[in-house]
Design a protein around this motif. Structure first.
Motif, mmCIF file in Angstrom:
data_model
loop_
_atom_site.group_PDB
_atom_site.id
_atom_site.type_symbol
_atom_site.label_atom_id
_atom_site.label_comp_id
_atom_site.label_asym_id
_atom_site.label_seq_id
_atom_site.Cartn_x
_atom_site.Cartn_y
_atom_site.Cartn_z
ATOM 1 N N GLY A 46 0.818 -1.208 0.000
ATOM 2 C CA GLY A 46 0.000 0.000 0.000
ATOM 3 C C GLY A 46 0.852 1.258 0.000
ATOM 4 O O GLY A 46 0.577 2.214 -0.741
ATOM 5 N N ALA A 47 1.899 1.248 0.825
ATOM 6 C CA ALA A 47 2.813 2.395 0.837
ATOM 7 C C ALA A 47 3.531 2.534 -0.501
ATOM 8 O O ALA A 47 3.811 3.652 -0.963
ATOM 9 C CB ALA A 47 3.823 2.242 1.972
ATOM 10 N N CYS A 93 2.259 1.982 -3.378
ATOM 11 C CA CYS A 93 1.352 2.637 -4.327
ATOM 12 C C CYS A 93 1.520 4.152 -4.289
ATOM 13 O O CYS A 93 1.495 4.822 -5.338
ATOM 14 C CB CYS A 93 -0.094 2.255 -4.019
ATOM 15 S SG CYS A 93 -0.501 0.520 -4.329
ATOM 16 N N ILE A 94 1.687 4.695 -3.082
ATOM 17 C CA ILE A 94 1.931 6.135 -2.961
ATOM 18 C C ILE A 94 3.269 6.498 -3.606
ATOM 19 O O ILE A 94 3.393 7.528 -4.286
ATOM 20 C CB ILE A 94 1.906 6.560 -1.481
ATOM 21 C CG1 ILE A 94 0.499 6.357 -0.913
ATOM 22 C CG2 ILE A 94 2.344 8.004 -1.326
ATOM 23 C CD1 ILE A 94 0.356 6.747 0.537
ATOM 24 N N LEU A 95 4.280 5.630 -3.415
ATOM 25 C CA LEU A 95 5.572 5.870 -4.048
ATOM 26 C C LEU A 95 5.452 5.859 -5.568
ATOM 27 O O LEU A 95 6.070 6.681 -6.259
ATOM 28 C CB LEU A 95 6.575 4.809 -3.589
ATOM 29 C CG LEU A 95 7.958 4.853 -4.256
ATOM 30 C CD1 LEU A 95 8.673 6.161 -3.922
ATOM 31 C CD2 LEU A 95 8.796 3.649 -3.839
ATOM 32 N N ILE A 96 4.635 4.947 -6.106
ATOM 33 C CA ILE A 96 4.460 4.859 -7.560
ATOM 34 C C ILE A 96 3.879 6.152 -8.114
ATOM 35 O O ILE A 96 4.371 6.698 -9.119
ATOM 36 C CB ILE A 96 3.555 3.659 -7.920
ATOM 37 C CG1 ILE A 96 4.268 2.343 -7.611
ATOM 38 C CG2 ILE A 96 3.161 3.701 -9.401
ATOM 39 C CD1 ILE A 96 3.386 1.129 -7.762
ATOM 40 N N GLU A 97 2.811 6.664 -7.476
ATOM 41 C CA GLU A 97 2.214 7.903 -7.980
ATOM 42 C C GLU A 97 3.192 9.068 -7.850
ATOM 43 O O GLU A 97 3.256 9.932 -8.742
ATOM 44 C CB GLU A 97 0.920 8.216 -7.244
ATOM 45 C CG GLU A 97 0.207 9.410 -7.846
ATOM 46 C CD GLU A 97 -1.132 9.706 -7.208
ATOM 47 O OE1 GLU A 97 -1.911 10.458 -7.809
ATOM 48 O OE2 GLU A 97 -1.390 9.184 -6.095
ATOM 49 N N TYR A 147 -4.178 7.073 -2.758
ATOM 50 C CA TYR A 147 -4.774 6.913 -1.431
ATOM 51 C C TYR A 147 -5.692 5.696 -1.377
ATOM 52 O O TYR A 147 -5.775 5.010 -0.348
ATOM 53 C CB TYR A 147 -5.569 8.167 -1.048
ATOM 54 C CG TYR A 147 -4.726 9.406 -0.893
ATOM 55 C CD1 TYR A 147 -3.836 9.515 0.165
ATOM 56 C CD2 TYR A 147 -4.825 10.461 -1.798
ATOM 57 C CE1 TYR A 147 -3.065 10.657 0.330
ATOM 58 C CE2 TYR A 147 -4.056 11.600 -1.648
ATOM 59 C CZ TYR A 147 -3.177 11.695 -0.578
ATOM 60 O OH TYR A 147 -2.414 12.819 -0.428
ATOM 61 N N TYR A 148 -6.401 5.436 -2.460
ATOM 62 C CA TYR A 148 -7.395 4.354 -2.454
ATOM 63 C C TYR A 148 -6.754 2.981 -2.296
ATOM 64 O O TYR A 148 -7.153 2.199 -1.418
ATOM 65 C CB TYR A 148 -8.244 4.427 -3.724
ATOM 66 C CG TYR A 148 -8.964 5.742 -3.878
ATOM 67 C CD1 TYR A 148 -10.053 6.058 -3.074
ATOM 68 C CD2 TYR A 148 -8.541 6.685 -4.812
ATOM 69 C CE1 TYR A 148 -10.717 7.276 -3.211
ATOM 70 C CE2 TYR A 148 -9.188 7.903 -4.952
ATOM 71 C CZ TYR A 148 -10.278 8.192 -4.153
ATOM 72 O OH TYR A 148 -10.918 9.389 -4.286
ATOM 73 N N PRO A 149 -5.768 2.608 -3.135
ATOM 74 C CA PRO A 149 -5.125 1.308 -2.885
ATOM 75 C C PRO A 149 -4.361 1.268 -1.576
ATOM 76 O O PRO A 149 -4.277 0.214 -0.937
ATOM 77 C CB PRO A 149 -4.178 1.143 -4.089
ATOM 78 C CG PRO A 149 -3.976 2.513 -4.628
ATOM 79 C CD PRO A 149 -5.246 3.244 -4.367
ATOM 80 N N THR A 162 -6.865 0.489 1.095
ATOM 81 C CA THR A 162 -7.339 -0.882 0.922
ATOM 82 C C THR A 162 -6.301 -1.885 1.411
ATOM 83 O O THR A 162 -6.615 -2.793 2.198
ATOM 84 C CB THR A 162 -7.658 -1.155 -0.562
ATOM 85 O OG1 THR A 162 -8.624 -0.215 -1.015
ATOM 86 C CG2 THR A 162 -8.186 -2.565 -0.736
ATOM 87 N N PHE A 163 -5.062 -1.727 0.960
ATOM 88 C CA PHE A 163 -3.999 -2.641 1.388
ATOM 89 C C PHE A 163 -3.749 -2.530 2.890
ATOM 90 O O PHE A 163 -3.484 -3.539 3.556
ATOM 91 C CB PHE A 163 -2.709 -2.349 0.624
ATOM 92 C CG PHE A 163 -2.678 -2.928 -0.755
ATOM 93 C CD1 PHE A 163 -2.590 -4.294 -0.944
ATOM 94 C CD2 PHE A 163 -2.729 -2.103 -1.868
ATOM 95 C CE1 PHE A 163 -2.551 -4.834 -2.217
ATOM 96 C CE2 PHE A 163 -2.695 -2.635 -3.140
ATOM 97 C CZ PHE A 163 -2.608 -4.008 -3.328
#
Length: 234
Positions: free
Chosen positions: A178-179, A181-185, A202-204, A207-208
């Motif tokens: 989940g963290a 995903c923020i790094l990816i964006e 924020y959404y994934p 969720t994660f």
């Protein structure tokens, strides 16, 4: 009550084969005569497996090498230089490291294989970025791949050197994914859009994070933990 040595499913005393994976059931309580010949000579089976694996790797290497070589020849023949075939070559090399390198070494070391795979992926992405004239390897691909490698190897090390259950390891993986995903964006915005504006990560992340928290709660509940272990063999 017995359990299958391959998949762990429960077996009845009357069953001769596992109902799930069809593995032959062996009952150690049944005594064989002293002069009985073992039905499956283990040394012969191991030797056959090693030979079969060796020849499979050789055949697969030849099958991969021939079309790759033809691709290089065609590219050079048409363009008088290598225009696009080097991308095909680097892709084949990466897939070879991913699939066949673990089959070459007799000793299974997951950390070694993952290190080779992630290194091959880094080299492939660097070559792709260099060939296409992009400038996204160091600012996007490399930190993303290294973060995925960190999550994967951390999970393996936690399981190998601690007494943590699979539920705990999965929970950690979900939380850090989940963290990630923020790094990816963040990397996408910084590398390709030249702005820092979080819209979807924020959404994934939530969720994660929620799934990871639920798994941690399940891990603390002994009864639920035992039920999940029996159902999913974790």
């Amino acid at each position: 009550m017995a359990y299958c040595i391959k998949c762990g499913v429960k077996l009845e005393d009357s069953e001769k084969k596992c109902p799930l994976c069809r593995t032959v059931v062996y009952h150690p309580d049944i005594k064989l005569p002293d002069n009985a010949v073992p039905p499956y000579p283990e040394e012969h089976i191991i030797l056959l497996r090693q030979m079969n694996k060796k020849y499979k790797i050789i055949i697969a290497t030849i099958i991969i090498f021939i079309p790759t070589l033809l691709t290089l020849i065609c590219d050079y023949k048409i363009n008088s230089e290598f225009v696009w075939s080097d991308i095909v070559l680097s892709s084949v090399c990466f897939l070879y490291c991913l699939i066949f390198i673990p089959l070459i070494f007799p000793k299974k070391d997951t950390l070694l294989y993952l290190g080779i795979d992630f290194s091959a992926l880094l080299l492939f992405q660097w070559h792709l970025s260099y060939t296409t004239g992009g400038h996204w390897f160091f600012s996007f691909a490399m930190p993303l791949i290294l973060s995925a490698e960190l999550i994967t190897m951390s999970a393996i090390l936690i399981k190998r050197f601690t007494k943590a259950s699979y539920l705990f390891v999965f929970a950690i993986v979900f939380i850090f994914t989940g963290a990630d995903c923020i790094l990816i964006e963040f990397l996408i915005n910084k590398t390709f859009l030249n702005q820092i504006n979080f819209l979807w990560s924020y959404y994934p992340f939530v969720t994660f994070l929620a799934v990871g928290a639920i798994l941690l709660l399940f891990n603390r509940n002994k009864k639920i933990k035992e039920q999940i272990t029996k159902k999913f063999f974790v």
